[in-house]
Design a protein around this motif. Structure first.
Motif, PDB file in Angstrom:
ATOM      1  N   ARG B 470     -25.241  25.681  -8.815  1.00  0.00           N
ATOM      2  CA  ARG B 470     -25.580  26.441 -10.099  1.00  0.00           C
ATOM      3  C   ARG B 470     -24.751  25.567 -11.128  1.00  0.00           C
ATOM      4  N   PHE B 471     -24.957  24.666 -11.858  1.00  0.00           N
ATOM      5  CA  PHE B 471     -23.982  23.920 -12.316  1.00  0.00           C
ATOM      6  C   PHE B 471     -24.892  23.908 -14.398  1.00  0.00           C
ATOM      7  N   ASP B 472     -24.070  23.568 -15.241  1.00  0.00           N
ATOM      8  CA  ASP B 472     -23.570  23.235 -16.421  1.00  0.00           C
ATOM      9  C   ASP B 472     -25.243  23.929 -16.819  1.00  0.00           C
ATOM     10  N   ARG B 473     -25.244  25.452 -16.857  1.00  0.00           N
ATOM     11  CA  ARG B 473     -26.642  25.844 -17.452  1.00  0.00           C
ATOM     12  C   ARG B 473     -27.898  25.118 -16.417  1.00  0.00           C
ATOM     13  N   LYS B 474     -27.759  24.983 -15.391  1.00  0.00           N
ATOM     14  CA  LYS B 474     -28.683  24.012 -14.718  1.00  0.00           C
ATOM     15  C   LYS B 474     -28.936  24.934 -13.150  1.00  0.00           C
ATOM     16  N   ALA B 475     -29.932  25.128 -13.236  1.00  0.00           N
ATOM     17  CA  ALA B 475     -29.922  25.227 -11.127  1.00  0.00           C
ATOM     18  C   ALA B 475     -31.013  24.475 -10.434  1.00  0.00           C
ATOM     19  N   THR B 547     -37.485  20.216  -3.570  1.00  0.00           N
ATOM     20  CA  THR B 547     -35.924  20.430  -4.419  1.00  0.00           C
ATOM     21  C   THR B 547     -36.308  20.428  -5.854  1.00  0.00           C
ATOM     22  N   ILE B 548     -35.583  21.593  -6.636  1.00  0.00           N
ATOM     23  CA  ILE B 548     -35.819  20.828  -7.991  1.00  0.00           C
ATOM     24  C   ILE B 548     -35.002  21.311  -9.019  1.00  0.00           C
ATOM     25  N   THR B 549     -34.520  21.241 -10.166  1.00  0.00           N
ATOM     26  CA  THR B 549     -33.264  21.592 -11.093  1.00  0.00           C
ATOM     27  C   THR B 549     -33.928  21.933 -11.860  1.00  0.00           C
TER      28      THR B 549
END
Lengths: 112, 831
Positions: B470-475, B547-549
């Motif tokens: 999780r980083f920068d409002r992305k997971a 794997t998806i962000t």
């Protein structure tokens, strides 16, 4: 004294009626009070008994509007029924329906 | 020379004389006083001076050291000797000087001297001399020779350098031969000189011509540079621009069209700093070399090449369009009869008279038809991906709901096949993410469906979900799908994602695949910027890791906007010119408990929609066939939207590829497309999707009711009071008219636009609602036609509704009126 509880006990669909009045109980009760005292009830009986079905229809239609609106189901049901009969000027015995209407209306007056 | 012990005096002098007389070279002794008188000179000295004897020598020289030397040399030599003796510990000196012989010949001698102090004579010099005239001459000749040689070598070197320089210059000239003219310009002084000019080619410059740079070049621009290039040319020769650009670029150039005597040719102007700015203290270019080049041929070739490329691209694009059109048409050509097959099949299956055996056949026909259809859909999907038309949406969605939908489908399949199915989520995850949940579901169902398909009864399928980063409002979410199925060989794995590949082609029928599922899945994952990995062992099973962000949404409430959509609350209108399709839709919808009405043409549907709308009992979903005679689906949708506004979701059902018309359809008010034919399994998902979009659209474009003014015509006072109460709850001002006549008068007595809407009871004394509406609509004022008039009536028969519509009423509300219905109607109708 007219109350929500007494009206409910009598058979009014309180939830529907209140909902139409945006759940303002005082307002609803005031309108019910007004409706009960409406001269149209007596006039309806008189007109129909006098054979003036056209006038009877006008009165029944108006009563149907207000009683339905306030969800006074025990009285609006026979009023609706008689309205449709009168609309088509059906030649029939109206006394049963009229008596039903008047007795329910009297029951309401007793709640006052 | 005789050592410190030797004492020179009267007694020892004869010994010295004896020794000296035996010496082959000249030897003499003289006193180091002013007179420099000789004490002794041997025969060799006398011989050197060309004298006959000592007497002769004494006569020639006065028997002094000074007398021996050429007068011109004495001062210099004497000085040198003194200096050497003073600075030398051994008191030895060496000098060379000229003497004048008795015969007058000038000879060179060398002189080795030694100074010593004596008691008898004071300071004396012992001196050895020899005639070195010839030796010196030889030596000098040699020196001269050397000098000459050196000079020659130097000359040669210079010549070589010159040659090199000239070669370099020639080479540079050769390299720069494509410059038709070259000049040197000092930017600071605006001066230029021309070094090369091509006489066959006029650019107004001549060799060695000195010119004012700005003036010359501006004139050139105005005279020869074609108009569209002129402004650029002038900008290019601006000294400030030149300095600025050459600070970072080695060479700058400008291409332009040159017009001379009506002939056009492309030319290029190039400039380079004469010294690069970094080599200078101030880092600024002060002077530049400028060259003009004819690039006509290259330019025209390049232009021709570009044109050829453009044509090739057009051809390729056309071909691609043709391919897409072909695929689209093909899929339609196949799907149209398929619709009939599937439609008739389901009708036949629902026919109570169909026998058991026939039913079995019909079921097999049905599943084959559906398989065929799925192949066609996959091909269409693939072509959509290849042509870049597949769009990944970026919308908030309930993650748990998406997973639940996947699990419902897969767990059912596993149960039917006798497989064990587990689904685990590990770690903390958000309730909502932002992405394309439909595509995500498609990917997961595809892979899980394959796992089910290739795992024999008794096996296991597991599905694990984990948020890994999780980083920068992305997971980043990792989906792991494992099975204990037949697996794949290592050799096959690299081909897994190729179109139409299957390890054992004979298994195609057994497992019923299109061979496109995996390529589509991979393409979708890649479109979502995700990755897909697979490991597998033959006979052991397969594991896929996707794997998806996704973007993170903070929304927490699990209650969903579409969760309340219940089949029994829905009322659907299906419009299709094909009665079979209508019937099919009705059967399918009834299977999931949805009431469905049908219409076989656009106009018929419009009538039905109008009627429903007037009663404020709109269909909440309208399914429209795209291709219909008379009025197509998009036009029908547009007209439906004109009637119902933003109410209801409209779905276009089609067997065509809808990409081409998607934008037009959306503009016409269509919410989504669903491929024909309908299947009960995914129908609710599609509908929810359509509603979700519709709800979003509804958030915008609604009128604010507060402060609006409404004219209420109602004769029954209880009803009127309720209406006024309802209206005031939303801060709507209302004027009450007890009958139609009063309503008309009130409307007429107020200025245009005073009332935002009219609520009209139909049955009233004096003048009824219809009459009052007609009267208002007939008035000669701008708002007469526009003001929304809403009928209030207890009669909701279609004929009444129709009559009121004809009278010019916009809507028809049944009494008793529900507050929310009234608000919604007003919001929709008030502009």
């Amino acid at each position: 004294m007219l109350t929500i509880d007494s009206l409910r006990a009598w058979g009014a669909d309180i939830e529907t009626g209140l909902n139409r009045c945006i759940n303002n109980e005082a307002f609803y009760l005031r309108l019910v009070d007004k409706c009960i005292r409406d001269e149209a009830f007596v006039q309806l009986k008189a007109s129909v008994e006098a054979g003036d079905l056209a006038r009877g229809f006008e009165l029944a239609h108006a009563l149907k509007g207000s009683t339905s609106n306030l969800a006074l189901d025990p009285v609006s049901r026979p009023v609706t029924e008689i309205t449709e009969l009168l609309r088509s000027r059906t030649d029939t015995d109206y006394s049963v329906l009229l008596n039903q209407i008047m007795s329910e209306r009297d029951a309401l007056i007793n709640l006052l | 020379m005789f050592g410190k012990k030797f004492l020179l005096n009267e007694e020892t002098l004869p010994i010295v004389e004896q020794l000296g007389s035996q010496m082959p070279g000249g030897f003499f002794i003289y006193k180091a006083d002013d007179e420099e008188k000789l004490l002794y000179a041997n025969k060799a000295v006398i011989r050197i001076f060309g004298c006959d004897d000592l007497e002769d020598f004494k006569k020639l020289t006065g028997y002094t050291f000074r007398g021996m030397l050429h007068p011109e040399d004495y001062a210099l030599i004497s000085n040198s000797i003194n200096k050497q003796i003073d600075t030398n510990a051994d008191k030895i000196d060496y000098v060379e000087y000229r003497i004048i012989r008795k015969d007058g010949a000038v000879r060179w001698v060398d002189d080795y001297g030694h100074f010593t102090e004596t008691d008898a004579y004071g300071g004396v010099y012992y001196v050895f001399i020899s005639d070195i005239t010839e030796k010196k001459a030889e030596r000098e000749a040699l020196l001269r020779q050397q000098e000459l040689e050196e000079k020659l070598a130097l000359q040669e070197q210079l010549l070589h350098q010159q040659e090199q320089a000239s070669r370099m210059s020639q080479m540079i000239t050769a390299m720069a031969s494509d410059y038709r003219s070259i000049c040197y310009v000092v930017l600071d002084t605006d001066e230029g000189i021309c070094y090369r000019a091509d006489h066959t080619y006029t650019n107004t410059l001549t060799v060695d011509e000195h010119f004012v740079f700005s003036q010359k070049f501006t004139n050139y621009a105005n005279q020869y540079v074609a108009e569209p290039y002129r402004e650029g040319f002038l900008q290019f020769i601006n000294p400030d621009t030149i300095r600025e650009r050459l600070a970072t670029e080695l060479m700058i150039s400008y291409r332009y069209l040159r017009v001379h005597d009506g002939e056009e040719s492309y030319e290029m102007l190039r400039m380079a700093g004469v010294r690069r700015p970094e080599d200078r203290g101030d880092h600024i270019v002060h002077a530049v070399g400028i060259g003009f080049t004819d690039i006509d041929k290259e330019m025209r070739e390049t232009m021709a090449r570009n044109e050829a490329l453009r044509i090739a691209l057009n051809v390729a694009e056309e071909a691609n369009k043709a391919k897409t059109a072909f695929l689209s048409n093909m899929s339609h050509e196949i799907r149209t009869p398929m619709n009939a097959i599937i439609g008739l099949n389901s009708i036949a299956l629902n026919d109570p008279e169909t026998g058991k055996k026939t039913k079995e056949y019909l079921e097999k026909i049905g599943s084959s038809a559906q398989h065929l259809l799925s192949i066609i859909n996959d091909i269409l999907d693939m072509s959509r991906i290849e042509s870049g038309r597949m769009i990944i949406r970026h919308e908030e969605f309930s993650f748990s709901k998406a997973l639940a939908q996947v699990n419902t489908i897969i767990s059912g399949q596993c149960r039917d096949k006798g497989l064990e199915y587990t689904c685990h989520t590990a770690g903390k995850m958000n309730d909502y993410y932002i992405g394309d949940d439909m595509k995500l579901r498609e990917v997961l169902i595809n892979i899980l469906g394959n796992a089910v398909k290739f795992t024999p009864a008794g096996g296991k399928v597991s599905f694990d979900i984990r948020e890994t980063a999780r980083f920068d409002r992305k997971a980043t979410l990792r989906f792991t799908i494992s099975d204990t199925g037949i697996g794949m060989s290592k050799e096959y794995l690299p081909k897994l994602f190729d179109s139409f590949s299957q390890e054992d082609s004979s298994s195609t029928n057994r497992y019923g695949s299109t061979g496109l599922g995996m390529p589509i899945t991979k393409s979708i994952v890649e479109l979502m910027n995700g990755t897909i990995d697979v490991t597998s062992e033959k006979g052991r099973g397969t594991t896929f890791i996707v794997t998806i962000t996704l973007d993170v949404s903070d929304r927490l409430d699990a209650a969903s906007e579409d969760g309340d959509l219940q089949p029994h609350e829905m009322c659907v209108l299906a419009i299709d010119d094909d009665p079979i399709a209508c019937e099919h839709a009705r059967i399918i919808l009834e299977q999931v408990g949805i009431v469905c009405e049908t219409a076989t043409s656009g106009p018929e549907a419009l009538e039905m929609v109008k009627m429903r709308h007037a009663r404020r009992e709109d269909y909440n979903l309208i399914l429209v066939d795209w291709r219909m005679p008379e009025m197509d689906g998009i036009e029908t949708s547009r007209r439906i939207r004109e009637i119902i506004g933003s109410e209801a979701a409209i779905i276009i059902l089609t067997s065509y590829n809808w990409d081409e018309v998607a934008d037009e359809a959306m503009a016409a008010g269509v919410d989504t497309f669903v491929p024909k034919p309908l299947f009960a399994a995914n129908i609710m998902t599609e509908f929810r999707e359509a509603f979700r979009r519709r709800n979003k659209a509804l958030l915008s474009g609604k009128a604010d009711l507060a402060g609006r003014r409404v004219l209420l015509a109602e004769d029954i006072s209880v009803n009127a009071e309720i209406m006024l109460m309802i209206l005031s709850a939303r801060d709507i001002e209302a004027d009450l008219a007890e009958n139609g006549r009063i309503a008309v008068d009130l409307f007429a007595s107020h200025h245009e636009g005073y009332y935002d809407a009219v609520l009209m009871d139909m049955r009233m004394p004096e003048m009824d609602g219809l009459e009052a509406t007609r009267t208002i609509r007939g008035m000669d004022r701008s708002d007469a036609k526009a003001v929304p008039i809403i009928a209030l009536t207890a009669n909701a028969f279609d004929e009444d509704v129709q009559r009121s519509m004809q009278a010019g009423l916009n809507a028809h509300l049944s009494k008793p009126v529900e507050p929310e219905t009234l608000y919604k109607t007003l919001e929709d109708l008030i502009q």
